[in-house]
Structures are given as structure tokens and as C-alpha cells.
Design a protein around this motif. Structure first.
Motif, mmCIF file in Angstrom:
data_model
loop_
_atom_site.group_PDB
_atom_site.id
_atom_site.type_symbol
_atom_site.label_atom_id
_atom_site.label_comp_id
_atom_site.label_asym_id
_atom_site.label_seq_id
_atom_site.Cartn_x
_atom_site.Cartn_y
_atom_site.Cartn_z
ATOM 1 N N GLY A 282 35.388 41.363 42.804
ATOM 2 C CA GLY A 282 34.821 41.067 41.497
ATOM 3 C C GLY A 282 35.415 41.816 40.329
ATOM 4 O O GLY A 282 35.002 41.594 39.186
ATOM 5 N N ALA A 283 36.366 42.727 40.558
ATOM 6 C CA ALA A 283 36.999 43.434 39.434
ATOM 7 C C ALA A 283 37.856 42.452 38.640
ATOM 8 O O ALA A 283 38.558 41.633 39.220
ATOM 9 C CB ALA A 283 37.846 44.590 39.936
ATOM 10 N N SER A 284 37.768 42.551 37.318
ATOM 11 C CA SER A 284 38.521 41.647 36.461
ATOM 12 C C SER A 284 39.811 42.312 35.999
ATOM 13 O O SER A 284 39.792 43.439 35.499
ATOM 14 C CB SER A 284 37.689 41.248 35.240
ATOM 15 N N LEU A 285 40.924 41.610 36.143
ATOM 16 C CA LEU A 285 42.200 42.138 35.681
ATOM 17 C C LEU A 285 42.263 42.206 34.158
ATOM 18 O O LEU A 285 43.180 42.804 33.605
ATOM 19 C CB LEU A 285 43.346 41.270 36.213
ATOM 20 N N MET A 286 41.284 41.603 33.480
ATOM 21 C CA MET A 286 41.186 41.706 32.027
ATOM 22 C C MET A 286 40.510 42.998 31.605
ATOM 23 O O MET A 286 40.522 43.363 30.430
ATOM 24 C CB MET A 286 40.390 40.513 31.474
ATOM 25 N N GLY A 287 39.904 43.717 32.564
ATOM 26 C CA GLY A 287 39.251 44.980 32.278
ATOM 27 C C GLY A 287 37.774 44.832 31.993
ATOM 28 O O GLY A 287 37.285 43.748 31.671
ATOM 29 N N GLY A 288 37.053 45.939 32.124
ATOM 30 C CA GLY A 288 35.642 45.973 31.766
ATOM 31 C C GLY A 288 34.681 45.540 32.836
ATOM 32 O O GLY A 288 33.473 45.694 32.676
ATOM 33 N N VAL A 289 35.162 44.980 33.945
ATOM 34 C CA VAL A 289 34.292 44.463 35.004
ATOM 35 C C VAL A 289 34.788 44.960 36.353
ATOM 36 O O VAL A 289 35.988 44.953 36.628
ATOM 37 C CB VAL A 289 34.260 42.921 35.007
ATOM 38 N N GLY A 290 33.864 45.374 37.189
ATOM 39 C CA GLY A 290 34.207 45.820 38.540
ATOM 40 C C GLY A 290 33.232 46.869 39.011
ATOM 41 O O GLY A 290 32.566 47.525 38.206
ATOM 42 N N ASN A 291 33.127 47.032 40.304
ATOM 43 C CA ASN A 291 32.277 48.076 40.875
ATOM 44 C C ASN A 291 32.777 48.424 42.270
ATOM 45 O O ASN A 291 33.522 47.652 42.892
ATOM 46 C CB ASN A 291 30.803 47.653 40.904
ATOM 47 N N ILE A 292 32.368 49.577 42.744
ATOM 48 C CA ILE A 292 32.864 50.086 44.023
ATOM 49 C C ILE A 292 32.330 49.279 45.198
ATOM 50 O O ILE A 292 33.062 48.998 46.158
ATOM 51 C CB ILE A 292 32.487 51.573 44.193
ATOM 52 N N SER A 293 31.064 48.885 45.144
ATOM 53 C CA SER A 293 30.500 48.121 46.254
ATOM 54 C C SER A 293 31.238 46.797 46.429
ATOM 55 O O SER A 293 31.500 46.360 47.560
ATOM 56 C CB SER A 293 29.003 47.878 46.022
ATOM 57 N N GLY A 294 31.596 46.145 45.323
ATOM 58 C CA GLY A 294 32.365 44.913 45.413
ATOM 59 C C GLY A 294 33.727 45.137 46.035
ATOM 60 O O GLY A 294 34.194 44.339 46.860
#
Length: 340
Positions: A282-294
Motif C-alpha cells: 500500500g505504500a505510494s510511490l508518489m509519497g505520503g502513504v504507507g505503513n509498516i504493517s502493509g
């Protein structure tokens, strides 16, 4: 310095976080489907030993993925982690060969990785070179140094203690049978798995509960707005890249310890698996989104997929093709999410 609070973020940012949670849920469902499908394909898949094998094989990619998640959230990328992994392992191996105890030697390896990450951050923030080019350069530099220091030859005979981190386990239960080899009742939880769990929990806490984590999200969501809010953007980026390098160094120690031999050619293409784990999670290569559990879910999707395909007799080349398509699909979903 002003503190950044996601509760004050614009509605578009709130949507991105909600969409990221939805992406993580779909990744979790994908993982469950893979486990279900492979368990029917081979009776040995759904066993304790194979489960621990998957956990052990995923630990290195998971450690790299945690560091890359923080970098990706800032809107950057780190292509050097595979080479930094090898260089850190080489530094650890040479230190052990020089007579330094294993624990301090491994600490030197982690510090080497952190130094490489800090250099990446410096080049990106102070020299204004794009993350892709800066980390690509570090990838070549670190690999070249590792090969130069070893003459492209493996470092062996590092002692039994060197292999403890990679091959030891907690709660291992054996039963004496009177024969040469005892009966293994429970193989134990591998140390790399425990290490990955600790690192993941600490990193998740850093991102969710600490100011540094909020600054990382703010930098990736809108760098200029974060700077105007009082966030030290350059320092935040350097911190993220330094953590990524340190975790690459830690992963190098784990991998070389598993092999009980330092291989300067190890870690090739590992950066792509780590990036794939973060993006699938779920991390976005555009930045600002993501989490460790994902990212952990993404890492285990790759681990389970490779393990299941191996047990099915599928070649490693076909596995790369499958994972490549999965990464493309994950990035496509991310682009749709960003358009919305």
C-alpha cells in the motif's frame, strides 16, 4: 518548530490514508488466498516447518522493506539497499577476521549501512540530485567497495558464533533418543523472525506515534506545505535514508550469518523485492502513504508466493515474471488511487 498533526490535514490527505488502509486490506486478502491455494497444492505447505521456513526467508526482505517504506513515504526511493547489504556484511566479516568479537563487528556493519544511507540523504537534500540517480550511484559505489575489499572472493571460517544470529532459534525443543541425533520436537522461532518483529513494531511506533513519523508523512504528502509548517524537510529525509541504510546493514548481518560466509555478491535484486513489498502493501510511490504493517503483508505475499511456487516445481525465472506482474498491478492500483 511547529508540530505536524494529520488530524489537521486537508481532506485529500485523509482520503489517501483511507485508501491506503483499503489497499492493505486487499493485500491481506491476497495473502490469505495464496496460503489457501498453496495448502491444497501440496500437503507439506501447511506445516510448522514450512511456515517457519517462509518466515525465515522473508526476514531479510522484511527488514529492507521497513527501511524502504519510510523512504518511499517521503516521496523518495532507495535502489542501493541490496549493495549496502553486501558491503555491510563484508565489513562485519572482515572485522571478525581481524579478531573483533561478533557483536561489535555486526554493530560496525550496521553503522556502515547507516553511513551509506546518510550519504544518500546528503546527496539528495544538499546536492539536489534526484533520489533515483543518487541511490543508483550508491548502489554501484557500495557494490564496488565490497568487491574491492574482498577481491570478489567469499570470506569463510568466521566461527560458530557468527552463525548464531541467522541460524539460532528461540524455544527450540529437542528430545534425546539415545541415538546420534536428537529428535526435534519443535524447531523454535528463528532469531531473524524475532528481530524482524521487533524492528517492525519499533518502526510502526516511530511512524504513528512520534514527531519524526508525522514529519515523514508530511514531507511526502506536500513537501512545501510541510516546510512552511516548520518541518525540517532536509533533516527528515536524511533521517529516513539513514534508517534505511542501517536496516540494510542489519539485513546484511542476518543474511551473511545464515550463510556463515560473507558473500560480496549477495543482495543483488533485493532492493526490487523490498520495493515490491512496500508497494504491494500500500505504500505510494508518489509519497505520503504507507505503513509498516502493509509492508509486512507485502513481504509475506512475496515469500509465500515464492515458497509455494518452489514447492510446485516452478522455475525461479517464472517466479520473477509473476512477481513482476504483481508489482505492475500494485502500482497501477496506486495510480488509480492517486487520480481519485
Amino acid at each position: 518548530m511547529a508540530d505536524f498533526d494529520r488530524s489537521d490535514a486537508p481532506a485529500s490527505w485523509t482520503f489517501k490514508f483511507s485508501a491506503g488502509s483499503l489497499h492493505k486490506l486487499s493485500a491481506l486478502l491476497t495473502l490469505a488466498v495464496l496460503v489457501f491455494a498453496f495448502s491444497f497444492g501440496n500437503d507439506a505447505f501447511f506445516t510448522v516447518n514450512n511456515g517457519l521456513t517462509v518466515l525465515l526467508q522473508t526476514s531479510v526482505i522484511g527488514l529492507l522493506g521497513v527501511g524502504l517504506t519510510m523512504v518511499i513515504i517521503t516521496g523518495g526511493i532507495d535502489l542501493s539497499v541490496g549493495s549496502v547489504l553486501a558491503l555491510s556484511g563484508v565489513v562485519t566479516g572482515l572485522s571478525v577476521k581481524a579478531g573483533i568479537p561478533v557483536a561489535p563487528s555486526m554493530a560496525l556493519g550496521v553503522l556502515t549501512g547507516a553511513a551509506c544511507g546518510a550519504f544518500n540523504g546528503f546527496v539528495i537534500t544538499k546536492m539536489r540530485i534526484t533520489p533515483f540517480v543518487a541511490t543508483l550511484g550508491m548502489m554501484l559505489i557500495a557494490r564496488g567497495i565490497a568487491l574491492q575489499l574482498t577481491g570478489a572472493a567469499p570470506i569463510s571460517r568466521l566461527g560458530e558464533a557468527f552463525g548464531t544470529l541467522g541460524n539460532g532459534s528461540l524455544f527450540r525443543i529437542v528430545e534425546e533418543t539415545g541415538g546420534i541425533f536428537p529428535k526435534v520436537v519443535f524447531p523454535g522461532i528463528p532469531y531473524p523472525v524475532i528481530l524482524l518483529a521487533i524492528v517492525a513494531v519499533v518502526a510502526a511506533y516511530l511512524l504513528k506515534r512520534r514527531k519524526t513519523g508525522r514529519h515523514i508523512y508530511a514531507t511526502g504528502s506536500n513537501e512545501e506545505a510541510a516546510r512552511l509548517s516548520g518541518v525540517l524537510v532536509d533533516r527528515t529525509k536524511i533521517c529516513a535514508y539513514t534508517l534505511s541504510g542501517a536496516l540494510a546493514g542489519l539485513a546484511g548481518n542476518v543474511l551473511m550469518s545464515r550463510l556463515v560466509t560473507v558473500q560480496p555478491n549477495e543482495g543483488v535484486m533485493y532492493e526490487l523485492d523490498a520495493i515490491a513489498a512496500a508497494v504491494i502493501g500500500g505504500a505510494s510511490l508518489m509519497g505520503g502513504v504507507g505503513n509498516i504493517s502493509g509492508t509486512m503483508i507485502g513481504a509475506f505475499i512475496i515469500g509465500v508466493l515464492r515458497n509455494g511456487l518452489n514447492m510446485a516445481g516452478v522455475s525461479a525465472f517464472i517466479q520473477q515474471i509473476v512477481i513482476g506482474f504483481i508489482v505492475i498491478l500494485a502500482v497501477y492500483v496506486d495510480q488509480i488511487r492517486n487520480r481519485r
